[in-house]
Enzyme design. Structure first.
Site, PDB file in Angstrom:
ATOM      1  CB  CYS A   2      47.858  48.398  18.932  1.00 33.72           C
ATOM      2  SG  CYS A   2      46.143  48.068  19.294  1.00 33.72           S
ATOM      3  NE  ARG A  27      53.334  45.842  20.132  1.00 36.13           N
ATOM      4  CZ  ARG A  27      53.725  45.594  21.381  1.00 36.13           C
ATOM      5  NH1 ARG A  27      54.813  44.880  21.594  1.00 36.13           N
ATOM      6  NH2 ARG A  27      53.035  46.034  22.404  1.00 36.13           N
ATOM      7  CD1 TRP A  74      44.671  41.207  17.853  1.00 34.70           C
ATOM      8  CD2 TRP A  74      43.753  41.993  19.726  1.00 34.70           C
ATOM      9  NE1 TRP A  74      44.002  40.162  18.453  1.00 34.70           N
ATOM     10  CE2 TRP A  74      43.417  40.626  19.602  1.00 34.70           C
ATOM     11  CE3 TRP A  74      43.273  42.682  20.834  1.00 34.70           C
ATOM     12  CZ2 TRP A  74      42.645  39.944  20.526  1.00 34.70           C
ATOM     13  CZ3 TRP A  74      42.502  42.006  21.760  1.00 34.70           C
ATOM     14  CH2 TRP A  74      42.180  40.657  21.607  1.00 34.70           C
ATOM     15  CG  ASN A  98      49.315  49.002  22.816  1.00 33.87           C
ATOM     16  OD1 ASN A  98      48.303  48.309  22.854  1.00 33.87           O
ATOM     17  ND2 ASN A  98      50.504  48.550  23.126  1.00 33.87           N
ATOM     18  N   GLY A  99      46.308  50.055  24.289  1.00 39.27           N
ATOM     19  CA  GLY A  99      45.833  49.811  25.660  1.00 39.27           C
ATOM     20  C   GLY A  99      44.313  49.894  25.714  1.00 39.27           C
ATOM     21  CD  GLU A 477      53.808  25.593  23.945  1.00 35.80           C
ATOM     22  OE1 GLU A 477      52.910  26.037  24.700  1.00 35.80           O
ATOM     23  OE2 GLU A 477      54.218  26.212  22.951  1.00 35.80           O
ATOM     24  CE  LYS A 481      53.566  27.656  19.719  1.00 32.10           C
ATOM     25  NZ  LYS A 481      53.335  27.823  21.110  1.00 32.10           N
ATOM     26  CD  GLU A 484      49.975  29.844  19.324  1.00 31.54           C
ATOM     27  OE1 GLU A 484      49.602  31.008  19.548  1.00 31.54           O
ATOM     28  OE2 GLU A 484      50.928  29.340  19.904  1.00 31.54           O
ATOM     29  CG  HIS A 500      37.754   9.099  34.606  1.00 27.42           C
ATOM     30  ND1 HIS A 500      37.184   8.189  35.476  1.00 27.42           N
ATOM     31  CD2 HIS A 500      39.085   8.910  34.697  1.00 27.42           C
ATOM     32  CE1 HIS A 500      38.125   7.515  36.092  1.00 27.42           C
ATOM     33  NE2 HIS A 500      39.297   7.920  35.649  1.00 27.42           N
ATOM     34  CE  LYS A 600      56.125  36.484  20.188  1.00 28.57           C
ATOM     35  NZ  LYS A 600      56.146  34.997  20.168  1.00 28.57           N
TER      36      LYS A 600
HETATM   37  C1  AGP Z   1      52.256  31.383  22.494  1.00 24.35           C
HETATM   38  O1  AGP Z   1      52.431  30.632  21.297  1.00 24.35           O
HETATM   39  C2  AGP Z   1      51.138  32.339  22.394  1.00 24.35           C
HETATM   40  N1  AGP Z   1      51.383  33.265  21.369  1.00 24.35           N
HETATM   41  C3  AGP Z   1      50.726  32.944  23.710  1.00 24.35           C
HETATM   42  O2  AGP Z   1      50.128  31.910  24.457  1.00 24.35           O
HETATM   43  C4  AGP Z   1      51.832  33.551  24.598  1.00 24.35           C
HETATM   44  O3  AGP Z   1      52.664  32.535  25.085  1.00 24.35           O
HETATM   45  C5  AGP Z   1      51.161  34.244  25.795  1.00 24.35           C
HETATM   46  O4  AGP Z   1      50.370  35.299  25.285  1.00 24.35           O
HETATM   47  C6  AGP Z   1      52.166  34.800  26.811  1.00 24.35           C
HETATM   48  O5  AGP Z   1      52.957  35.773  26.201  1.00 24.35           O
HETATM   49  P1  AGP Z   1      54.282  36.264  26.987  1.00 24.35           P
HETATM   50  O6  AGP Z   1      55.172  35.068  27.105  1.00 24.35           O
HETATM   51  O7  AGP Z   1      54.860  37.348  26.144  1.00 24.35           O
HETATM   52  O8  AGP Z   1      53.844  36.756  28.347  1.00 24.35           O
END
Ligand code: AGP
Length: 605
Positions: A2, A27, A74, A98-99, A477, A481, A484, A500, A600
């Protein structure tokens, strides 16, 4: 994960906190709220929705005061509803959290809270325990409460009878704080502080900060005053805005040539890789017998590229382990294993806990982190900072490519330290690395063409991405992208594995993105592409600009990548896939920077 904010001073706390929450919204953004302390009580304004919705609530309810706390949520414990939004109030206590407090059920029972709570959250339980111990001394109440909590927490707390003061304490979840002109501010991360000052500090775990209009005091849990270790933000404060782009993601994609330059230049001296500024001795690179990369998501995908580079060029084994799995799969790490933790935020708890575990096993550790002073940076023996600047979009782009840039440098330094490469080979490698920014700029100049390519998958339900070796890592990767930010189901697949099983899913018009950049894999990759084409797939091919293709081939579309040495082709290919994902999301009218369900920084396990 959060966003938390607190302010006390001469300014209008409501405005300062709402502006800050907008900067922290990436966040977590399923609900938001603020509380202002005035006249011996706290006025709370909160609800589901975004910060813009909270602004409307504040316009109606007109909270007043110069001392307050705020939160973007969140959801972890308890659904998304007004009652579960923060801040929470219990007795004389108002707090944000937060946590995850793991023992909240035991605490509910132990302190007889059944039927007395207004929410389903673990955070309100923390407020109730604080109230239980509060007899007029905030430090004593905080100390006694913290000793009862199990789990992770960043708490910002106001006590009704402590006017103009905000107290903060943390374990794992981040808190930074600063003195501003005429006040004091705390936040989950420095993005919310830089509009006011570039000087801040990271609150150490199990220390209590007291923010007052005239400054900040810090104490350890036994009540002894502690000196604050001040840090300075070293990136351009103005860079934290959108810079005229519709979304941060586009801005951050466009910034890549510049930030890659800023990441590699300081680590190249006389055309040689150099980590003397990071204080990393060559023995760290020469003594290790194997490497274990721990990371999550995009950072893990960067680690996969690092694995390919190091195994191919250095000849030692590299494991890349999903941090959330690391401790639960009996990892074999020891003093001969160099652990590399990769994290943009430096706060991902899965990666942090895995790093702590590896260090307990005696492994030397290097972290590659983007946020100065972050927990993972402080936990590792050595840290190499990526100079990507603030990455606000939830979808990571420039952090990924600057992580790659660091991994190229680590590979080269390892080759030097182990006496594997002559100076000419090193210079050529570094020379090619220094070409990356200009190659990326060439691609960014073709963004309209890439936008058109994105249009070919705009309405797809499923997209397959196929490649081998390094191309497969690139596509893992690229697939993340696309998933998400566009919500299209995408699957990256090693193209040799298709036959396979998965090829059963390929039917007429199934969109497939194929990447072919590695000479040694080209012929096999092209034959795998023909296999899906013969089953009706519509292939978008990313291939080097000077590769010859059979005239008879029917490609739905081709994007020609500027030529680089094979190991460096990750960079141009990745930026194309980033733009494809971005444009699909943009043209679907989605909130590109804040995709649903995501945040994030993932500070929960
Ligand atoms: C990446 O596009 C994502 N938002 C997510 O996978 C991110 O890379 C992952 O949560 C790791 O975050 P960090 O690099 O801050 O540890």
């Amino acid at each position: 994960m959060c966003g938390i904010i607190g302010y006390t001073g001469k300014g209008r706390a409501e405005k300062i906190m709402l502006d800050a929450l907008e900067l922290l919204e990436y966040r977590g953004y399923d609900s938001a709220g603020i509380a202002l302390l005035k006249g011996g009580s706290a006025q709370i304004v909160k609800g589901t929705g975004r910060v813009r919705d909270l602004r409307k609530l504040c316009a109606d309810q007109k909270p007043e005061g110069t001392c307050g706390i705020g939160h973007t949520r969140w959801a972890t414990h308890g659904g998304v509803c007004d009652a579960n939004a923060h801040p929470h109030r219990f007795g004389h206590i108002t707090l944000i959290h937060n946590g995850i407090i793991e023992n909240y059920r035991e605490l509910t029972e132990k302190y007889g809270l059944e039927g007395r709570l207004k929410s389903e959250t673990d955070s309100e339980v923390a407020a109730a325990v604080l109230e239980h111990f509060y007899t007029g001394d905030p430090y004593s109440a905080i100390r006694r409460t913290v000793l009862k909590l199990k789990g992770t927490f960043a708490l910002a707390i106001m006590f009704d009878d402590q006017p103009d003061k905000i107290f903060a304490v943390r374990n794992v979840s981040p808190i930074v704080a600063a003195v501003t002109p005429g006040g004091a501010i705390l936040s989950s991360d420095v993005a919310a502080i830089v509009p006011y000052t570039a000087v801040y500090f990271v609150l150490p775990e199990f220390h209590v900060a007291c923010l007052k209009p005239d400054g900040i005091e810090m104490y350890d849990l036994s009540g002894d005053r502690e000196e604050i270790e001040w840090l300075k933000v070293d990136w351009d404060v103005t860079r934290s805005g959108k810079g005229g782009y519709p979304f941060y993601m586009e801005k951050e994609i466009m910034e890549q040539p510049q930030v890659i330059e800023e990441t590699i230049r300081p680590r190249i001296k006389d055309n040689m890789p150099d980590f003397s500024s990071e204080g990393i001795p060559d023995k760290v690179f020469s003594a290790c017998q194997r490497i274990c990369v721990i990371a999550c998501g995009t950072a893990m995908h960067a680690g996969l590229v690092g694995k390919s580079l190091i195994q191919a060029m250095i000849g030692i084994h590299v494991d890349v382990v999903m941090a959330s799995e690391f401790m639960y799969n009996d990892p074999v790490v020891d003093k001969d294993t160099l652990v590399i933790a990769i994290s943009q935020s430096g706060e991902t708890i899965d990666t942090l806990e895995a790093l702590k575990f590896a260090r307990k096993c005696g492994s030397p550790s290097i972290s590659i982190v983007n946020v100065k002073g972050a927990s993972i940076a402080r936990e590792s023996e050595y840290v190499i900072y990526t100079n990507a600047g603030p990455e606000i979009a939830v979808a990571s782009t420039k952090a990924y490519t600057t992580q790659l840039a660091v991994l190229y440098l680590v590979t080269a330094r390892m080759a030097v330290a182990r006496g594997l490469w002559g100076s000419e080979k090193i210079r050529n490698f570094i020379k090619e690395l220094l070409r990356v920014p200009e190659v990326m700029k060439k691609i960014l100049d073709t963004k309209d063409e890439i936008h058109r390519l994105a249009g070919t998958i705009l309405n797809a339900r499923d997209v397959f991405m196929i490649g081998r070796g390094l191309d497969y890592s690139i596509l893992l990767e690229g697939s993340l992208k696309l998933k998400e930010v566009s919500y299209i189901h995408s699957e990256a697949y090693a193209s040799g594995e298709l036959k396979h099983g998965t090829i059963a899913l390929i039917t007429e018009d199934t969109p497939v993105i194929a990447v072919v950049t590695q000479e040694k894999l080209k012929s096999k990759e092209l034959s795998n592409i023909r296999e899906v084409q013969s089953r009706g797939a519509r292939v978008l091919l990313l291939i080097k600009e000077n590769e010859t293709l059979d005239e008879g081939e029917k490609w739905s579309c081709i994007y020609r990548l500027p030529q680089m040495e094979d190991p460096f082709m990750v960079m141009p290919a990745s930026i194309v896939l980033q733009l494809i994902a971005y444009y699909v999301s943009l043209d679907k009218g989605l909130d590109v920077d804040k995709p649903r369900n995501l945040a994030k920084v993932v500070t929960v396990e």
